[in-house]
Design a protein around this motif. Structure first.
Motif, PDB file in Angstrom:
ATOM      1  N   GLY A  26       0.825  -1.208   0.000  1.00 23.10           N
ATOM      2  CA  GLY A  26       0.000   0.000   0.000  1.00 23.10           C
ATOM      3  C   GLY A  26       0.853   1.248   0.000  1.00 23.10           C
ATOM      4  O   GLY A  26       2.076   1.173  -0.050  1.00 23.10           O
ATOM      5  N   ARG A  27       0.175   2.414   0.069  1.00 25.22           N
ATOM      6  CA  ARG A  27       0.883   3.700   0.099  1.00 25.22           C
ATOM      7  C   ARG A  27       1.441   4.035   1.469  1.00 25.22           C
ATOM      8  O   ARG A  27       2.407   4.796   1.582  1.00 25.22           O
ATOM      9  N   ALA A  28       0.830   3.518   2.530  1.00 25.91           N
ATOM     10  CA  ALA A  28       1.255   3.869   3.889  1.00 25.91           C
ATOM     11  C   ALA A  28       2.652   3.328   4.175  1.00 25.91           C
ATOM     12  O   ALA A  28       3.010   2.233   3.749  1.00 25.91           O
ATOM     13  N   GLU A  29       3.415   4.107   4.896  1.00 28.22           N
ATOM     14  CA  GLU A  29       4.796   3.713   5.191  1.00 28.22           C
ATOM     15  C   GLU A  29       4.902   2.513   6.116  1.00 28.22           C
ATOM     16  O   GLU A  29       5.965   1.904   6.206  1.00 28.22           O
ATOM     17  N   GLN A  31       3.416  -0.287   5.598  1.00 28.44           N
ATOM     18  CA  GLN A  31       3.220  -1.486   4.788  1.00 28.44           C
ATOM     19  C   GLN A  31       4.579  -2.126   4.496  1.00 28.44           C
ATOM     20  O   GLN A  31       5.578  -1.425   4.336  1.00 28.44           O
ATOM     21  N   CYS A  34       5.891  -0.530   0.478  1.00 27.21           N
ATOM     22  CA  CYS A  34       5.291   0.803   0.388  1.00 27.21           C
ATOM     23  C   CYS A  34       5.548   1.355  -1.010  1.00 27.21           C
ATOM     24  O   CYS A  34       6.691   1.533  -1.421  1.00 27.21           O
ATOM     25  N   PRO A  36       4.265   4.546  -3.144  1.00 29.78           N
ATOM     26  CA  PRO A  36       3.486   5.779  -3.045  1.00 29.78           C
ATOM     27  C   PRO A  36       2.807   6.180  -4.355  1.00 29.78           C
ATOM     28  O   PRO A  36       2.939   7.295  -4.816  1.00 29.78           O
ATOM     29  N   SER A  41      -4.506   2.314  -2.337  1.00 32.76           N
ATOM     30  CA  SER A  41      -4.974   2.796  -1.041  1.00 32.76           C
ATOM     31  C   SER A  41      -3.831   2.671  -0.038  1.00 32.76           C
ATOM     32  O   SER A  41      -2.778   2.112  -0.345  1.00 32.76           O
ATOM     33  N   ARG A  42      -4.039   3.179   1.170  1.00 30.80           N
ATOM     34  CA  ARG A  42      -2.984   3.095   2.191  1.00 30.80           C
ATOM     35  C   ARG A  42      -2.628   1.640   2.489  1.00 30.80           C
ATOM     36  O   ARG A  42      -1.480   1.314   2.753  1.00 30.80           O
ATOM     37  N   SER A  43      -3.627   0.775   2.480  1.00 27.55           N
ATOM     38  CA  SER A  43      -3.404  -0.658   2.686  1.00 27.55           C
ATOM     39  C   SER A  43      -4.174  -1.398   1.593  1.00 27.55           C
ATOM     40  O   SER A  43      -5.323  -1.760   1.759  1.00 27.55           O
ATOM     41  N   GLN A  44      -3.535  -1.612   0.468  1.00 27.49           N
ATOM     42  CA  GLN A  44      -4.189  -2.115  -0.742  1.00 27.49           C
ATOM     43  C   GLN A  44      -4.406  -3.625  -0.742  1.00 27.49           C
ATOM     44  O   GLN A  44      -5.472  -4.097  -1.105  1.00 27.49           O
TER      45      GLN A  44
END
Length: 73
Positions: A26-29, A31, A34, A36, A41-44
């Motif tokens: 996902g995009r969130a660091e 994950q 990661c 970006p 999504s933040r957690s895809q």
């Protein structure tokens, strides 16, 4: 060991080695992978490595036999 390749052949290509544990993307660091990219999504997703250890019965997730390395789509 299975791998996940981000943007194969591109200038920002990245190769991630997938182990026996589940891997989150996902995009969130926070994950494991990661990326970006605004399309994620933040957690895809969560990826599990599935291997058949050449037992008598086959490994068949979603009715598709796992006999060898397969490309994910």
């Amino acid at each position: 060991m299975p791998t996940l390749i981000y943007n194969p052949g591109g200038p920002d290509e990245q190769v991630f080695v997938l182990g026996d544990a589940a891997v989150t993307i996902g995009r969130a660091e926070d994950q494991a992978i990661c990326t970006p990219h605004r399309s994620l999504s933040r957690s895809q997703a969560r990826i599990y490595s599935i291997r058949d250890h050449e037992t008598e019965g086959a490994t068949m997730p979603e009715s598709a036999m796992v006999a060898q390395r397969q490309k994910l789509r």
